[in-house]
Scaffold this motif. Structure first.
Motif, PDB file in Angstrom:
ATOM      1  N   THR A   4       0.845  -1.190   0.000  1.00 32.37           N
ATOM      2  CA  THR A   4       0.000   0.000   0.000  1.00 32.37           C
ATOM      3  C   THR A   4       0.878   1.237   0.000  1.00 32.37           C
ATOM      4  OG1 THR A   4      -1.640  -1.187   1.294  1.00 32.37           O
ATOM      5  CG2 THR A   4      -1.837   1.209   1.229  1.00 32.37           C
ATOM      6  N   PRO A   5       0.784   2.080  -1.047  1.00 31.19           N
ATOM      7  CA  PRO A   5       1.606   3.288  -1.065  1.00 31.19           C
ATOM      8  C   PRO A   5       1.249   4.210   0.105  1.00 31.19           C
ATOM      9  CG  PRO A   5       0.511   2.948  -3.186  1.00 31.19           C
ATOM     10  CD  PRO A   5      -0.046   1.952  -2.227  1.00 31.19           C
ATOM     11  N   ARG A   6       2.262   4.777   0.720  1.00 36.60           N
ATOM     12  CA  ARG A   6       2.073   5.720   1.808  1.00 36.60           C
ATOM     13  C   ARG A   6       2.321   7.122   1.284  1.00 36.60           C
ATOM     14  NH1 ARG A   6       4.625   1.270   3.824  1.00 36.60           N
ATOM     15  NH2 ARG A   6       3.750   0.330   5.691  1.00 36.60           N
ATOM     16  N   GLY A  30       6.769   1.718   7.289  1.00 35.89           N
ATOM     17  CA  GLY A  30       6.514   3.118   6.954  1.00 35.89           C
ATOM     18  C   GLY A  30       7.616   4.034   7.444  1.00 35.89           C
ATOM     19  N   LEU A  31       8.177   3.733   8.610  1.00 36.96           N
ATOM     20  CA  LEU A  31       9.301   4.524   9.122  1.00 36.96           C
ATOM     21  C   LEU A  31      10.500   4.388   8.194  1.00 36.96           C
ATOM     22  CD1 LEU A  31       9.067   3.745  12.930  1.00 36.96           C
ATOM     23  CD2 LEU A  31       8.634   5.943  11.824  1.00 36.96           C
ATOM     24  N   ALA A  32      10.816   3.161   7.802  1.00 38.24           N
ATOM     25  CA  ALA A  32      11.973   2.937   6.933  1.00 38.24           C
ATOM     26  C   ALA A  32      11.811   3.649   5.596  1.00 38.24           C
ATOM     27  CB  ALA A  32      12.193   1.441   6.735  1.00 38.24           C
ATOM     28  N   GLU A  33      10.569   3.776   5.113  1.00 34.91           N
ATOM     29  CA  GLU A  33      10.319   4.457   3.839  1.00 34.91           C
ATOM     30  C   GLU A  33      10.607   5.955   3.897  1.00 34.91           C
ATOM     31  OE1 GLU A  33       6.415   3.560   2.391  1.00 34.91           O
ATOM     32  OE2 GLU A  33       6.882   1.433   2.165  1.00 34.91           O
ATOM     33  N   ARG A  52      18.687   1.388   4.316  1.00 29.07           N
ATOM     34  CA  ARG A  52      17.259   1.268   4.618  1.00 29.07           C
ATOM     35  C   ARG A  52      16.905  -0.091   5.220  1.00 29.07           C
ATOM     36  NH1 ARG A  52      13.111   2.729   0.083  1.00 29.07           N
ATOM     37  NH2 ARG A  52      13.614   4.869   0.635  1.00 29.07           N
ATOM     38  N   GLU A  53      17.501  -1.176   4.747  1.00 23.80           N
ATOM     39  CA  GLU A  53      17.172  -2.497   5.298  1.00 23.80           C
ATOM     40  C   GLU A  53      17.579  -2.601   6.764  1.00 23.80           C
ATOM     41  OE1 GLU A  53      15.271  -4.938   4.000  1.00 23.80           O
ATOM     42  OE2 GLU A  53      14.911  -3.479   2.411  1.00 23.80           O
ATOM     43  N   ALA A  54      18.754  -2.090   7.109  1.00 22.33           N
ATOM     44  CA  ALA A  54      19.195  -2.101   8.509  1.00 22.33           C
ATOM     45  C   ALA A  54      18.324  -1.180   9.358  1.00 22.33           C
ATOM     46  CB  ALA A  54      20.664  -1.689   8.602  1.00 22.33           C
TER      47      ALA A  54
END
Length: 120
Positions: A4-6, A30-33, A52-54
């Motif tokens: 789902t796009p934020r 959502g935080l990582a995005e 971003r993955e970490a």
């Protein structure tokens, strides 16, 4: 990351509010995005979380603790081209929170450096 796009930040100042909203919803993805793929977060204190993955793994662990965040008083944003320094006056008295955001090709903003706390 998410099917789902934020909403994306259209101004660098949006990022702090969006962080609080997503953190309080327990939305680690959502935080990582909110971060660029190569972003650096100076957390846990004394270390750096890179990429971003970490950052997603860090926030998944953090969200498991169900922390509550409050929107904090923003200090003036400083811009230089496609870069912006944002900061807030923290409610918990840690001294300051500072982020560097970079404008993306589509005009949205992502954090590239995040220092969530500075001992006062």
């Amino acid at each position: 990351m998410s099917p789902t796009p934020r909403t994306r930040a259209t101004e660098p100042e949006d990022l702090a509010r969006m962080f609080v909203e997503r953190a309080n919803a327990g939305d680690a993805e959502g935080l990582a995005e909110l971060y660029a793929d190569d972003a650096v977060v100076a957390y846990p204190p004394g270390t750096q979380t890179v990429g971003r993955e970490a950052i997603l793994a860090l926030y998944r662990q953090m969200m498991a603790q169900a922390p509550r965040f409050e929107v904090e008083e923003p200090l003036p944003t400083v811009r230089y081209g496609d870069l912006a320094v944002t900061s807030t006056r923290p409610a918990d008295g840690t001294g300051g929170r500072v982020q560097v955001a970079r404008q993306q090709a589509d005009g949205t903003w992502l954090r590239i450096i995040d220092r969530p706390e500075i001992a006062g």
